[in-house]
Scaffold this motif. Structure first.
Motif, mmCIF file in Angstrom:
data_model
loop_
_atom_site.group_PDB
_atom_site.id
_atom_site.type_symbol
_atom_site.label_atom_id
_atom_site.label_comp_id
_atom_site.label_asym_id
_atom_site.label_seq_id
_atom_site.Cartn_x
_atom_site.Cartn_y
_atom_site.Cartn_z
ATOM 1 N N GLY A 183 0.799 -1.223 0.000
ATOM 2 C CA GLY A 183 0.000 0.000 0.000
ATOM 3 C C GLY A 183 0.828 1.268 0.000
ATOM 4 O O GLY A 183 0.287 2.364 -0.100
ATOM 5 N N THR A 184 2.154 1.145 0.099
ATOM 6 C CA THR A 184 3.020 2.321 0.112
ATOM 7 C C THR A 184 3.189 2.884 -1.297
ATOM 8 O O THR A 184 3.375 2.141 -2.258
ATOM 9 C CB THR A 184 4.412 1.965 0.679
ATOM 10 N N TYR A 185 3.136 4.220 -1.402
ATOM 11 C CA TYR A 185 3.385 4.949 -2.652
ATOM 12 C C TYR A 185 4.692 5.709 -2.484
ATOM 13 O O TYR A 185 4.929 6.339 -1.448
ATOM 14 C CB TYR A 185 2.232 5.936 -2.895
ATOM 15 N N TRP A 186 5.546 5.652 -3.505
ATOM 16 C CA TRP A 186 6.835 6.336 -3.463
ATOM 17 C C TRP A 186 7.107 6.931 -4.841
ATOM 18 O O TRP A 186 6.949 6.252 -5.853
ATOM 19 C CB TRP A 186 7.925 5.333 -3.073
ATOM 20 N N PRO B 167 20.639 1.435 -0.649
ATOM 21 C CA PRO B 167 20.184 0.167 -1.197
ATOM 22 C C PRO B 167 18.751 -0.150 -0.753
ATOM 23 O O PRO B 167 18.328 0.234 0.320
ATOM 24 C CB PRO B 167 21.175 -0.857 -0.644
ATOM 25 N N LEU B 168 18.049 -0.837 -1.644
ATOM 26 C CA LEU B 168 16.682 -1.272 -1.385
ATOM 27 C C LEU B 168 16.692 -2.779 -1.197
ATOM 28 O O LEU B 168 17.432 -3.480 -1.880
ATOM 29 C CB LEU B 168 15.765 -0.885 -2.555
ATOM 30 N N ARG B 169 15.890 -3.269 -0.279
ATOM 31 C CA ARG B 169 15.863 -4.707 -0.007
ATOM 32 C C ARG B 169 14.426 -5.152 0.224
ATOM 33 O O ARG B 169 13.563 -4.345 0.568
ATOM 34 C CB ARG B 169 16.721 -5.038 1.202
ATOM 35 N N LEU B 170 14.203 -6.455 0.038
ATOM 36 C CA LEU B 170 12.868 -7.015 0.233
ATOM 37 C C LEU B 170 12.912 -8.092 1.298
ATOM 38 O O LEU B 170 13.738 -8.998 1.237
ATOM 39 C CB LEU B 170 12.356 -7.602 -1.084
ATOM 40 N N GLU B 171 12.009 -7.985 2.255
ATOM 41 C CA GLU B 171 11.895 -9.005 3.294
ATOM 42 C C GLU B 171 10.922 -10.101 2.895
ATOM 43 O O GLU B 171 10.867 -11.144 3.542
ATOM 44 C CB GLU B 171 11.487 -8.358 4.615
ATOM 45 N N ASN B 172 10.125 -9.864 1.843
ATOM 46 C CA ASN B 172 9.148 -10.836 1.349
ATOM 47 C C ASN B 172 9.098 -10.785 -0.170
ATOM 48 O O ASN B 172 9.522 -9.797 -0.777
ATOM 49 C CB ASN B 172 7.748 -10.497 1.894
ATOM 50 N N ASP B 173 8.576 -11.847 -0.800
ATOM 51 C CA ASP B 173 8.289 -11.771 -2.228
ATOM 52 C C ASP B 173 7.381 -10.564 -2.417
ATOM 53 O O ASP B 173 6.443 -10.357 -1.633
ATOM 54 C CB ASP B 173 7.569 -13.025 -2.713
ATOM 55 N N SER B 174 7.645 -9.745 -3.439
ATOM 56 C CA SER B 174 6.913 -8.489 -3.589
ATOM 57 C C SER B 174 6.567 -8.198 -5.042
ATOM 58 O O SER B 174 7.279 -8.617 -5.954
ATOM 59 C CB SER B 174 7.746 -7.325 -3.041
ATOM 60 N N ILE B 175 5.469 -7.476 -5.226
ATOM 61 C CA ILE B 175 5.056 -6.996 -6.541
ATOM 62 C C ILE B 175 4.791 -5.500 -6.427
ATOM 63 O O ILE B 175 4.122 -5.046 -5.487
ATOM 64 C CB ILE B 175 3.804 -7.734 -7.056
ATOM 65 N N PHE B 176 5.323 -4.744 -7.385
ATOM 66 C CA PHE B 176 5.149 -3.295 -7.425
ATOM 67 C C PHE B 176 4.526 -2.868 -8.742
ATOM 68 O O PHE B 176 4.784 -3.478 -9.774
ATOM 69 C CB PHE B 176 6.507 -2.576 -7.337
ATOM 70 N N LEU B 177 3.757 -1.793 -8.692
ATOM 71 C CA LEU B 177 3.388 -1.076 -9.902
ATOM 72 C C LEU B 177 4.475 -0.033 -10.085
ATOM 73 O O LEU B 177 4.794 0.714 -9.153
ATOM 74 C CB LEU B 177 2.018 -0.403 -9.753
#
Length: 116
Positions: free
Chosen positions: A81-84, A94-104
């Motif tokens: 739900g975050t918008y950036w 650096p950007l990292r993911l703690e879970n499998d993720s999908i972004f628009l």
């Protein structure tokens, strides 16, 4: 913005590997729309748990909306739900993911990846 109506059933699209110079492997996308004049693109991006993007910038401005999963930067983890939004030339990561993720992911020009 598109010059005509665009409607895409993303469930019928295959994930394609992101093949961009200097970009880490393991990322996939579905291109929903593109602008031949500006090089801008609207896409869904899928990244696996543990994926890390090094500190970097882009020649284009871009918007990221977290559809599912999360996006971590520094000590902060931004949830679903975050918008950036970032202007062209903004250095981030650096950007990292703690879970499998999908972004628009939406850009206002041709996308490149410039590690710092």
């Amino acid at each position: 913005m598109p010059k005509e109506v665009v409607m895409v059933d993303t469930n019928k699209m295959e994930w394609q590997p992101i093949e961009m110079e200097n970009f880490p492997s393991g990322a996939y996308l579905k291109v929903l729309d593109s602008d031949e004049e500006t090089g801008g693109v609207t896409a869904l991006v899928k990244l696996p748990k543990g994926f890390v993007e090094p500190r970097h910038s882009h020649s284009c401005g871009h918007v990221v909306y977290v559809v599912s999963g999360d996006l971590g930067s520094g000590d902060v983890v931004f949830p679903e739900g975050t918008y950036w939004a970032a202007p062209a030339g903004d250095v981030h990561g650096p950007l990292r993911l703690e879970n499998d993720s999908i972004f628009l992911f939406i850009t206002d020009g041709a996308l490149d990846f410039k590690p710092e």
